[in-house]
Enzyme design. Structure first.
Site, mmCIF file in Angstrom:
data_model
loop_
_atom_site.group_PDB
_atom_site.id
_atom_site.type_symbol
_atom_site.label_atom_id
_atom_site.label_comp_id
_atom_site.label_asym_id
_atom_site.label_seq_id
_atom_site.Cartn_x
_atom_site.Cartn_y
_atom_site.Cartn_z
ATOM 1 N N LYS A 16 0.697 -1.531 0.050
ATOM 2 C CA LYS A 16 -0.201 -0.035 -0.024
ATOM 3 C C LYS A 16 0.705 1.215 -0.146
ATOM 4 O O LYS A 16 0.354 2.054 -0.415
ATOM 5 C CB LYS A 16 -1.008 -0.104 1.638
ATOM 6 C CG LYS A 16 -2.020 -0.776 1.534
ATOM 7 C CD LYS A 16 -2.781 -0.783 2.422
ATOM 8 C CE LYS A 16 -2.297 -0.753 4.203
ATOM 9 N NZ LYS A 16 -0.979 -2.166 4.390
ATOM 10 N N ARG A 91 -9.716 0.529 8.725
ATOM 11 C CA ARG A 91 -8.976 -0.547 9.165
ATOM 12 C C ARG A 91 -10.263 -1.292 9.776
ATOM 13 O O ARG A 91 -10.152 -2.091 10.706
ATOM 14 C CB ARG A 91 -7.660 0.042 9.988
ATOM 15 C CG ARG A 91 -6.821 -1.011 9.298
ATOM 16 C CD ARG A 91 -5.172 -0.207 10.183
ATOM 17 N NE ARG A 91 -4.214 -1.024 9.632
ATOM 18 C CZ ARG A 91 -3.176 -0.432 9.653
ATOM 19 N NH1 ARG A 91 -3.137 0.901 8.854
ATOM 20 N NH2 ARG A 91 -1.774 -1.000 9.201
ATOM 21 N N ARG A 129 11.412 -5.679 4.740
ATOM 22 C CA ARG A 129 12.132 -4.175 4.459
ATOM 23 C C ARG A 129 12.624 -3.046 4.996
ATOM 24 O O ARG A 129 12.160 -3.295 6.291
ATOM 25 C CB ARG A 129 9.597 -4.090 4.431
ATOM 26 C CG ARG A 129 9.347 -3.100 4.350
ATOM 27 C CD ARG A 129 8.000 -2.156 4.755
ATOM 28 N NE ARG A 129 6.953 -2.344 5.466
ATOM 29 C CZ ARG A 129 5.987 -1.583 5.718
ATOM 30 N NH1 ARG A 129 5.450 -2.025 4.710
ATOM 31 N NH2 ARG A 129 5.381 -1.975 6.850
ATOM 32 N N ARG A 162 11.691 -0.767 10.808
ATOM 33 C CA ARG A 162 10.002 -0.250 11.505
ATOM 34 C C ARG A 162 10.277 -1.042 11.963
ATOM 35 O O ARG A 162 10.225 -2.332 12.294
ATOM 36 C CB ARG A 162 9.045 -0.774 10.628
ATOM 37 C CG ARG A 162 8.837 0.903 9.671
ATOM 38 C CD ARG A 162 7.676 0.885 9.152
ATOM 39 N NE ARG A 162 5.757 0.452 10.279
ATOM 40 C CZ ARG A 162 5.027 0.406 9.397
ATOM 41 N NH1 ARG A 162 4.951 0.649 8.623
ATOM 42 N NH2 ARG A 162 4.352 -0.108 9.492
ATOM 43 N N ARG A 173 -0.259 -8.232 13.839
ATOM 44 C CA ARG A 173 -0.627 -7.177 13.447
ATOM 45 C C ARG A 173 -1.794 -7.929 11.630
ATOM 46 O O ARG A 173 -2.968 -7.993 11.479
ATOM 47 C CB ARG A 173 0.444 -6.410 12.211
ATOM 48 C CG ARG A 173 1.001 -5.563 13.045
ATOM 49 C CD ARG A 173 2.043 -5.155 12.379
ATOM 50 N NE ARG A 173 2.180 -4.099 10.900
ATOM 51 C CZ ARG A 173 3.333 -3.898 10.062
ATOM 52 N NH1 ARG A 173 3.839 -4.190 10.663
ATOM 53 N NH2 ARG A 173 3.144 -3.361 9.397
HETATM 54 P P1 AMP Z 1 0.539 0.960 8.938
HETATM 55 O O1 AMP Z 1 1.944 1.783 8.684
HETATM 56 O O2 AMP Z 1 -0.547 1.592 8.116
HETATM 57 O O3 AMP Z 1 1.325 -0.500 8.636
HETATM 58 O O4 AMP Z 1 0.612 1.173 10.522
HETATM 59 C C1 AMP Z 1 1.109 1.266 11.621
HETATM 60 C C2 AMP Z 1 0.919 0.720 12.446
HETATM 61 O O5 AMP Z 1 -0.602 1.926 12.833
HETATM 62 C C3 AMP Z 1 -0.759 -0.462 12.616
HETATM 63 O O6 AMP Z 1 -0.437 -1.546 12.630
HETATM 64 C C4 AMP Z 1 -1.570 0.216 14.080
HETATM 65 O O7 AMP Z 1 -1.040 0.289 15.399
HETATM 66 C C5 AMP Z 1 -1.489 1.405 13.508
HETATM 67 N N1 AMP Z 1 -2.763 2.042 12.625
HETATM 68 C C6 AMP Z 1 -2.914 3.357 11.387
HETATM 69 N N2 AMP Z 1 -3.598 2.928 10.670
HETATM 70 C C7 AMP Z 1 -4.596 2.976 11.398
HETATM 71 C C8 AMP Z 1 -5.547 2.463 11.446
HETATM 72 N N3 AMP Z 1 -6.844 3.194 10.545
HETATM 73 N N4 AMP Z 1 -6.921 2.458 12.774
HETATM 74 C C9 AMP Z 1 -5.878 1.437 13.533
HETATM 75 N N5 AMP Z 1 -4.873 1.401 13.822
HETATM 76 C C10 AMP Z 1 -3.999 2.106 12.628
#
Ligand code: AMP
Length: 221
Positions: A16, A91, A129, A162, A173
């Site tokens: 994404k 999400r 990554r 990360r 996750r």
């Molecule tokens: P990402 O970079 O999209 O993988 O997001 C990293 C982390 O941020 C996720 O594992 C969640 O803990 C939090 N996070 C990001 N977007 C959301 C969302 N829309 N709802 C809830 N938690 C989120």
């Protein structure tokens, strides 16, 4: 005509972030990533960052109310007036419902692009990554190895992993994704908004497909 909102759905490691950066420029829409917004808050030690940290570190989703406030605040900025590309939001079903209400009130045009990648490919993508501390560029140890070890191909700054991209946190996750995010496929499918793209291919092919799909108007208010 209302703003144009493109939603990129998919599991962690589906690509994404990588695709959203390019797709956003190609469609002239700002790329809005809730994960990036949280990481920015963490870096700046904000109250929101402190609240989100424990959830993120353990691979759980941040509670809806925190996400919604942050996201709506971001998309109220002038650069989003004509539309935006969402990466990592919504999400959960409550997030999708809150977004739907807001977009309906504003007469927005909505498209949902779903990146489909089997679970078996995701772990390797996630643990390999690396992202650039400075420009945010995303690379992969095996699939797009840096020309100089540990350095970003685009700007030369340090590439880092990360803290939630470990095999351990990834497991959580992925289970959060299956329990809470995957139901969005049925949600958007019922609204005839879902367009799926095979994300298990090389980034270039996935990008071309996304761009073509985004151009096909399966969108409505
Ligand atoms: P990402 O970079 O999209 O993988 O997001 C990293 C982390 O941020 C996720 O594992 C969640 O803990 C939090 N996070 C990001 N977007 C959301 C969302 N829309 N709802 C809830 N938690 C989120």
């Amino acid at each position: 005509m209302g703003e144009r909102v493109v939603i990129l759905l998919g599991p962690p490691g589906a690509g994404k972030g990588t695709q959203a950066t390019r797709l956003g420029s190609a469609l002239s829409l700002p790329h809005v990533s809730t994960g990036d917004l949280f990481r920015e808050n963490l870096k700046n030690n904000t109250a929101l960052g402190l609240k989100a940290r424990g959830f993120m570190d353990s691979g759980r989703l941040v509670p809806d109310e925190l996400v919604l406030e942050m996201l709506f605040d971001r998309v109220s900025k002038p650069d989003c007036a004509r539309g935006y590309l969402l990466d990592g939001f919504p999400r959960t079903i409550p997030q999708a419902e809150a977004l739907e209400k807001r977009l309906a009130e504003r007469g927005a045009r909505v498209q949902v692009l779903n990146l489909v990648v089997p679970d078996t490919l995701l772990l390797e993508r996630i643990t390999g990554r690396r992202s650039c501390k400075s420009c945010g560029n995303i690379q992969h140890q095996k699939y797009s190895p840096p020309k100089t070890a540990g350095k970003c191909d685009k700007c030369g700054a340090e590439l880092t992993q990360r803290s939630d991209d470990t095999a351990e946190v990834f497991g959580k996750r992925l289970s959060e994704y299956h329990a809470l995010t995957r139901p969005l496929e049925a949600y958007y499918s019922a609204r005839k908004l879902l367009q799926s793209v095979d994300g298990a291919r090389a980034p270039e092919s996935v990008f071309e497909d996304l761009l073509r799909t985004a151009g096909q108007a399966k969108e409505h208010v």
